[in-house]
Write a protein that holds these residues in place. Structure first.
Motif, PDB file in Angstrom:
ATOM      1  N   GLU A  38      27.320  67.020  44.054  1.00  0.00           N
ATOM      2  CA  GLU A  38      28.671  66.527  44.367  1.00  0.00           C
ATOM      3  C   GLU A  38      29.255  67.297  45.547  1.00  0.00           C
ATOM      4  OE1 GLU A  38      30.864  66.390  40.671  1.00  0.00           O
ATOM      5  OE2 GLU A  38      29.703  64.671  39.961  1.00  0.00           O
ATOM      6  N   ASP A  39      30.395  67.997  45.375  1.00  0.00           N
ATOM      7  CA  ASP A  39      31.016  68.680  46.515  1.00  0.00           C
ATOM      8  C   ASP A  39      30.560  70.130  46.656  1.00  0.00           C
ATOM      9  OD1 ASP A  39      32.246  69.634  44.246  1.00  0.00           O
ATOM     10  OD2 ASP A  39      34.291  69.495  45.036  1.00  0.00           O
ATOM     11  N   ALA A  40      29.449  70.482  45.997  1.00  0.00           N
ATOM     12  CA  ALA A  40      28.966  71.871  46.030  1.00  0.00           C
ATOM     13  C   ALA A  40      27.835  72.071  47.034  1.00  0.00           C
ATOM     14  CB  ALA A  40      28.493  72.286  44.639  1.00  0.00           C
ATOM     15  N   ALA A  41      27.738  71.171  48.022  1.00  0.00           N
ATOM     16  CA  ALA A  41      26.694  71.317  49.037  1.00  0.00           C
ATOM     17  C   ALA A  41      27.193  70.756  50.360  1.00  0.00           C
ATOM     18  CB  ALA A  41      25.415  70.605  48.608  1.00  0.00           C
ATOM     19  N   PHE A  42      26.575  71.219  51.445  1.00  0.00           N
ATOM     20  CA  PHE A  42      26.811  70.676  52.787  1.00  0.00           C
ATOM     21  C   PHE A  42      25.639  69.745  53.077  1.00  0.00           C
ATOM     22  CE2 PHE A  42      26.653  70.727  57.419  1.00  0.00           C
ATOM     23  CZ  PHE A  42      27.990  70.559  57.748  1.00  0.00           C
ATOM     24  N   TYR A  43      25.941  68.478  53.356  1.00  0.00           N
ATOM     25  CA  TYR A  43      24.887  67.472  53.442  1.00  0.00           C
ATOM     26  C   TYR A  43      24.518  67.153  54.890  1.00  0.00           C
ATOM     27  CZ  TYR A  43      25.962  66.865  48.530  1.00  0.00           C
ATOM     28  OH  TYR A  43      26.158  67.093  47.197  1.00  0.00           O
ATOM     29  N   VAL A  44      23.189  66.986  55.108  1.00  0.00           N
ATOM     30  CA  VAL A  44      22.655  66.763  56.449  1.00  0.00           C
ATOM     31  C   VAL A  44      21.599  65.663  56.396  1.00  0.00           C
ATOM     32  CG1 VAL A  44      21.568  67.851  58.457  1.00  0.00           C
ATOM     33  CG2 VAL A  44      22.978  69.222  56.927  1.00  0.00           C
ATOM     34  N   LYS A  83      33.832  78.142  49.613  1.00  0.00           N
ATOM     35  CA  LYS A  83      34.195  76.893  48.931  1.00  0.00           C
ATOM     36  C   LYS A  83      32.989  76.269  48.235  1.00  0.00           C
ATOM     37  CE  LYS A  83      38.161  75.546  51.780  1.00  0.00           C
ATOM     38  NZ  LYS A  83      38.700  74.540  52.754  1.00  0.00           N
ATOM     39  N   LEU A  84      31.842  76.324  48.885  1.00  0.00           N
ATOM     40  CA  LEU A  84      30.639  75.758  48.281  1.00  0.00           C
ATOM     41  C   LEU A  84      30.227  76.541  47.039  1.00  0.00           C
ATOM     42  CD1 LEU A  84      28.501  74.919  51.458  1.00  0.00           C
ATOM     43  CD2 LEU A  84      29.804  73.335  50.022  1.00  0.00           C
ATOM     44  N   VAL A  85      30.362  77.853  47.097  1.00  0.00           N
ATOM     45  CA  VAL A  85      30.027  78.679  45.940  1.00  0.00           C
ATOM     46  C   VAL A  85      30.964  78.378  44.768  1.00  0.00           C
ATOM     47  CG1 VAL A  85      29.977  81.038  45.048  1.00  0.00           C
ATOM     48  CG2 VAL A  85      28.934  80.521  47.259  1.00  0.00           C
ATOM     49  N   VAL A  86      32.253  78.286  45.047  1.00  0.00           N
ATOM     50  CA  VAL A  86      33.234  77.989  43.998  1.00  0.00           C
ATOM     51  C   VAL A  86      32.966  76.613  43.388  1.00  0.00           C
ATOM     52  CG1 VAL A  86      35.679  77.524  43.539  1.00  0.00           C
ATOM     53  CG2 VAL A  86      35.021  79.491  44.945  1.00  0.00           C
ATOM     54  N   ALA A  87      32.700  75.635  44.244  1.00  0.00           N
ATOM     55  CA  ALA A  87      32.417  74.287  43.751  1.00  0.00           C
ATOM     56  C   ALA A  87      31.124  74.260  42.942  1.00  0.00           C
ATOM     57  CB  ALA A  87      32.326  73.319  44.932  1.00  0.00           C
ATOM     58  N   GLY A  88      30.135  75.046  43.361  1.00  0.00           N
ATOM     59  CA  GLY A  88      28.870  75.096  42.635  1.00  0.00           C
ATOM     60  C   GLY A  88      29.038  75.659  41.242  1.00  0.00           C
ATOM     61  N   ARG A  89      29.791  76.713  41.105  1.00  0.00           N
ATOM     62  CA  ARG A  89      30.004  77.307  39.782  1.00  0.00           C
ATOM     63  C   ARG A  89      30.778  76.355  38.877  1.00  0.00           C
ATOM     64  NH1 ARG A  89      30.877  83.259  42.333  1.00  0.00           N
ATOM     65  NH2 ARG A  89      28.754  84.024  41.952  1.00  0.00           N
ATOM     66  N   ALA A  90      31.734  75.620  39.455  1.00  0.00           N
ATOM     67  CA  ALA A  90      32.466  74.632  38.659  1.00  0.00           C
ATOM     68  C   ALA A  90      31.543  73.497  38.235  1.00  0.00           C
ATOM     69  CB  ALA A  90      33.642  74.088  39.474  1.00  0.00           C
ATOM     70  N   ARG A  91      30.660  73.073  39.131  1.00  0.00           N
ATOM     71  CA  ARG A  91      29.728  71.989  38.820  1.00  0.00           C
ATOM     72  C   ARG A  91      28.766  72.384  37.706  1.00  0.00           C
ATOM     73  NH1 ARG A  91      28.281  67.363  37.558  1.00  0.00           N
ATOM     74  NH2 ARG A  91      26.463  66.396  38.514  1.00  0.00           N
TER      75      ARG A  91
END
Length: 383
Positions: free
Chosen positions: A318-324, A348-356
């Motif tokens: 979801e929002d826990a990664a930067f997509y390419v 932000k990615l780390v925070v979103a990852g832990r929430a995910r």
């Protein structure tokens, strides 16, 4: 409950996760009996130490797919008659003909259910892949229930006319210290990481096997771009020197010599956390996946990640990664530079990852409980 688990052969990170699951099932449900069926040489680790686990080995009377065909068509029926399980549980490919007890099929291999374009990425030839998918559908037609790890995989299975009505989604977990005790890296491992002109540079990690669809090709192109711009970044890959030469092409030797590429070979689970701790971020360019542990480990262990912009990755992270874009080395090089320069984006990615990760099972014991409950429900169909 007596559970017959069938896996003809397996390896890599997926099979090591399976060993953790089976071990937890044996420990959590000591009243159950696990009968593990597989080809001679299949490594089930310390499961032989469990008092409620026994093994039935399929002899090497034939080679390759001929042996699997013989096992799926006739061998399993004989084993079921002799062991009298309550349920047969198979990984990816099960019995090709109906057996006398209910069957559950775990589908972890995306090539079996994804579209034809993705199947071209399989390392075997088109005929072998077509045969594999055909036999999978025979197994699916014999199944009373299916276990998958993501909603995306469940949707793919539902589209197949052979699919049973009962499809259960049970994601995997990331191993805790209670299951796998993390060890510090050995001196030999540290020596590999300390050598080279970029030993103190921003460090990316890609935990993967050498299968072509893991898309090392795009990372080779990206690293060449970074080297041409003298960007101080390096990539640790869990490949050996020969695999790097094969997958990264003619540029491999130069990239290794200049420190942009650091092959460390396959990493056992007890050392995996230490490699993540020594890395600054992760790269995940794979073109097809079911549920990659690498994505979960990055989110669980607080590492920002750059992922291929594909449905499976967005469904998972979801929002826990930067997509390419998964096919352009230049795009990956730009994303790497951006992530290196933007500390706030990494945070932000780390925070979103832990929430995910709160949406996933907290332990392999939780996974074992959910899988066992589904197996019990399916076994009741025979009563």
């Amino acid at each position: 409950m007596r559970i017959l688990f069938y896996c003809f052969h397996g390896g890599g990170g997926g099979f090591s996760n399976l060993r953790l699951l089976l071990s937890e099932m044996a420990r959590t449900f000591p009243e159950d009996e696990l009968i593990l069926v597989g080809r001679e040489g299949l490594d089930y680790g310390n499961l032989s130490d469990k008092p409620n686990v026994r093994f039935v080995k399929v002899a090497r009377t034939h080679e390759g797919e001929v042996a699997r065909l013989r096992s799926g068509m006739f061998g399993l029926q004989q084993i079921v008659r002799s062991t009298r399980p309550d349920v047969v549980w198979s990984l990816n490919l099960g019995p090709y003909l109906p057996v006398s007890v209910p069957c559950v099929l775990s589908v972890h291999y995306p090539v079996l259910v994804y579209g034809r374009e993705e199947t071209r990425l399989h390392p075997k030839n088109a005929f072998s892949v077509a045969a594999l998918r055909w036999f999978f559908r025979r197994s699916l037609a014999c199944a009373d229930g299916v276990l998958v790890q993501t909603e995306l995989m469940a949707d793919c299975v539902r589209r197949l006319k052979q699919a049973p009505q009962r499809i259960e989604i049970v994601p995997k977990a990331v191993e805790s210290e209670e299951v796998v005790e993390a060890r510090p890296l050995t001196e030999a491992m540290m020596a590999v990481l300390r050598c080279g002109p970029l030993s103190t540079a921003f460090t990316f990690l890609y935990v993967s096997t050498a299968i072509p669809y893991k898309n090392h090709k795009v990372l080779a192109a990206a690293l060449q771009v970074l080297a041409s711009r003298r960007i101080k970044a390096r990539l640790i890959v869990t490949l050996d020197a020969d695999q790097v030469t094969k997958l990264y092409g003619g540029a491999a030797a130069k990239l290794v010599k200049e420190g942009y590429l650091v092959p460390v070979g396959w990493v056992q689970k007890e050392y995996l956390r230490s490699f993540y701790d020594l890395s600054d971020a992760c790269l995940m360019p794979s073109l097809i996946e079911s549920l990659s542990s690498s994505h979960l480990e990055a989110m669980c262990w607080g590492k920002p990640q750059i992922c291929a912009d594909l449905a499976y990755a967005r469904d998972l992270c979801e929002d826990a990664a930067f997509y390419v874009c998964p096919k352009t080395g230049e795009a990956w090089a730009k994303a790497i530079e951006l992530l290196m320069q933007d500390a706030e984006l990494r945070r932000k990615l780390v925070v979103a990852g832990r929430a995910r990760m709160k949406e996933f099972p907290p332990s392999w014991r939780d996974v074992a409980v959910r899988v066992r409950a589904f197996l019990h429900d399916i076994s009741a169909l025979n009563k």
